[in-house]
Motif scaffolding. Structure first.
Motif, PDB file in Angstrom:
ATOM      1  N   GLN A  45       0.816  -1.202   0.000  1.00  0.00           N
ATOM      2  CA  GLN A  45       0.000   0.000   0.000  1.00  0.00           C
ATOM      3  C   GLN A  45       0.859   1.265   0.000  1.00  0.00           C
ATOM      4  N   ASN A  46       0.184   2.404   0.227  1.00  0.00           N
ATOM      5  CA  ASN A  46       0.815   3.727   0.321  1.00  0.00           C
ATOM      6  C   ASN A  46       1.345   4.240  -1.010  1.00  0.00           C
TER       7      ASN A  46
ATOM      8  N   THR B 279      -3.592  -0.089  -4.082  1.00  0.00           N
ATOM      9  CA  THR B 279      -2.951  -1.215  -3.404  1.00  0.00           C
ATOM     10  C   THR B 279      -2.675  -2.344  -4.384  1.00  0.00           C
TER      11      THR B 279
ATOM     12  N   SER C 167       3.981  -2.407   3.958  1.00  0.00           N
ATOM     13  CA  SER C 167       4.544  -1.394   3.083  1.00  0.00           C
ATOM     14  C   SER C 167       5.616  -2.071   2.248  1.00  0.00           C
TER      15      SER C 167
END
Length: 452
Positions: free
Chosen positions: A122-123, A419, A441
């Motif tokens: 993600q992120n 994602t 992450s």
């Protein structure tokens, strides 16, 4: 597979919290065990709505809700009558072998489920359009999927000559560390990577050709291949293959710049898959047709009798070609082993996935079709009997790309929800379901790989 369970709804209960909500007690029995599943009428409605996407009009009706009972409540006699009608509904649909094998039915009654592990990367700044993954390399194509935000960026770039407001980017991660990023002022749509060569198809019709070395971009230049959005790219034997919404299929020698194939079609071209063993390009269009090219010659055209062929996948070993149509979810499996002098193809099977199907993968060893959908779910089908095996909600927005790893039984999916999911499927569909969602992450994906 026959349903070796006895299903009944012996009773119902009124919620003590509000005194109105009714829970129906569904008893499921077999020779070894017995359990109770508690469901509301709305759960039955969701089950039927979900099954309708696959089985259509063969489903029986649910007992109708009356508006007056919503206002004043239902008597015990009315509730008991509904209980009997819901029990009859379950008995009728459990006579259909395809329905009882479906993931929706088995999940509803907590029947044979399976262990699935999901890891989340993600992120990311933008939604993900496409990606490439290998043991030590992850290449991600990000794009601004909000049309209004893209429009604002385009206007700002036009007004201010020095402005470079990106609407997409490509990120390269090596051994879980981001090594470089390249930004684009046109939305990045699709990519192809092999042996240090990287192609990025853009919304403005350009193709960005890059060569990469560990930790950096070696060379980068753009090719004016199309007039509008590039929908598929491939590189093979120094030739760049591409299709576009401008209705053109083109093949260019990237060293000489010579245009080898320039084919104009009657409809927008929507997807491209290239089989290097056969030296064949498989091309889908918005009118529901698949064209198969070998060099500059069109070998055959297959007609889905549907609209908007969204994705294709090819099994070069079993000679299967699988295509899905976006609006209706129509999925067809062809045997293309006869391609050649005879130019013969044969439709093996056809089934209907849920509406708005976006991408497809195929497992040769399992005989299963994996389909990514616009609602963020993946549906898993048995190609043998055309039955839906499972459905999982893995994303919160449209699934844009899927990669299947046959050896590891891992399905990787990307989405506009920013994602990537790594889904470890069981070798067989049995046992109890345990969904473990691990948020990761990219900084610790390497550690995750070592632990697994």
């Amino acid at each position: 597979m026959q349903l070796n369970y006895k299903i009944s709804i012996p009773s119902f209960q009124i919620s003590e919290e509000d005194g109105r909500t009714t829970h129906y007690q569904i008893k499921v029995q077999n020779q070894n065990k017995e359990w109770v599943v508690q469901k509301r009428y709305s759960d039955f409605k969701k089950l039927k709505d979900s099954l309708t996407q696959y089985f259509g009009e063969i489903l029986p009706d649910l007992p109708k809700k009356k508006y007056i009972t919503f206002l004043v409540g239902k008597s015990d006699q009315e509730l008991d009558q509904r209980r009997l009608e819901l029990e009859k509904f379950l008995h009728v649909i459990s006579q259909n072998e395809r329905i009882i094998n479906s993931g929706q039915f088995q999940s509803f009654l907590s029947l044979n489920q399976s262990k699935v592990q999901v890891t989340i990367l993600q992120n990311f700044k933008f939604g993900i359009r496409d990606f490439y993954y290998s043991e030590d390399l992850l290449i991600i194509l990000n794009a601004e999927t909000n049309a209004l935000s893209r429009f604002d960026a385009y206007i700002q770039n036009i007004i201010d000559d020095e402005a470079t407001v990106p609407v997409g980017s490509i990120e390269c991660w090596e051994h879980s560390v981001k090594s470089w990023t390249k930004k684009y002022n046109s939305q990045a749509i699709c990519l192809y990577f092999h042996n240090q060569s990287l192609l990025v198809g853009l919304d403005n019709g350009m193709i960005n050709y890059l060569t990469i070395l560990p930790g950096k971009i070696n060379t980068s230049y753009e090719i004016e291949q199309h007039q509008s959005r590039v929908m598929g790219v491939h590189l093979f034997n120094q030739l760049i293959y591409s299709v576009s919404k401008d209705q053109n299929y083109r093949v260019v020698n990237f060293q000489t710049g010579q245009l080898e194939v320039d084919y104009h079609h009657n409809y927008e071209l929507t997807c491209l898959k290239f089989n290097e063993i056969r030296n064949c390009a498989f091309i889908g269009d918005r009118n529901g047709q698949i064209m198969i090219f070998q060099n500059s010659s069109k070998l055959v055209t297959l007609d889905f009798n549907d609209q908007f062929l969204r994705d294709l996948t090819v099994d070069p070993i079993k000679n299967y070609l699988i295509g899905i149509c976006f609006y209706t979810g129509s999925t067809i499996v062809y045997d293309i082993g006869g391609l050649g002098q005879e130019k013969n193809t044969k439709k093996i099977t056809q089934f209907k996935n849920k509406d708005k199907s976006r991408c497809v993968c195929w497992s040769s060893s399992r005989g299963e079709v994996f389909i990514g959908n616009s609602d963020g779910t993946i549906t898993i089908w048995s190609a043998k009997d055309c039955s839906p095996i499972k459905e999982y909600q893995v994303h919160q927005d449209e699934i844009t790309k899927m990669i299947w790893n046959e050896d590891a039984s891992i399905l990787m999916t990307s989405s506009k929800d920013k994602t990537i999911k790594i889904i470890c499927l069981p070798k067989r569909w049995d046992g109890e379901i345990i969904i473990e969602k691990q948020k990761k992450s990219l900084d610790d994906i390497e550690q995750w790989d070592q632990n697994n």
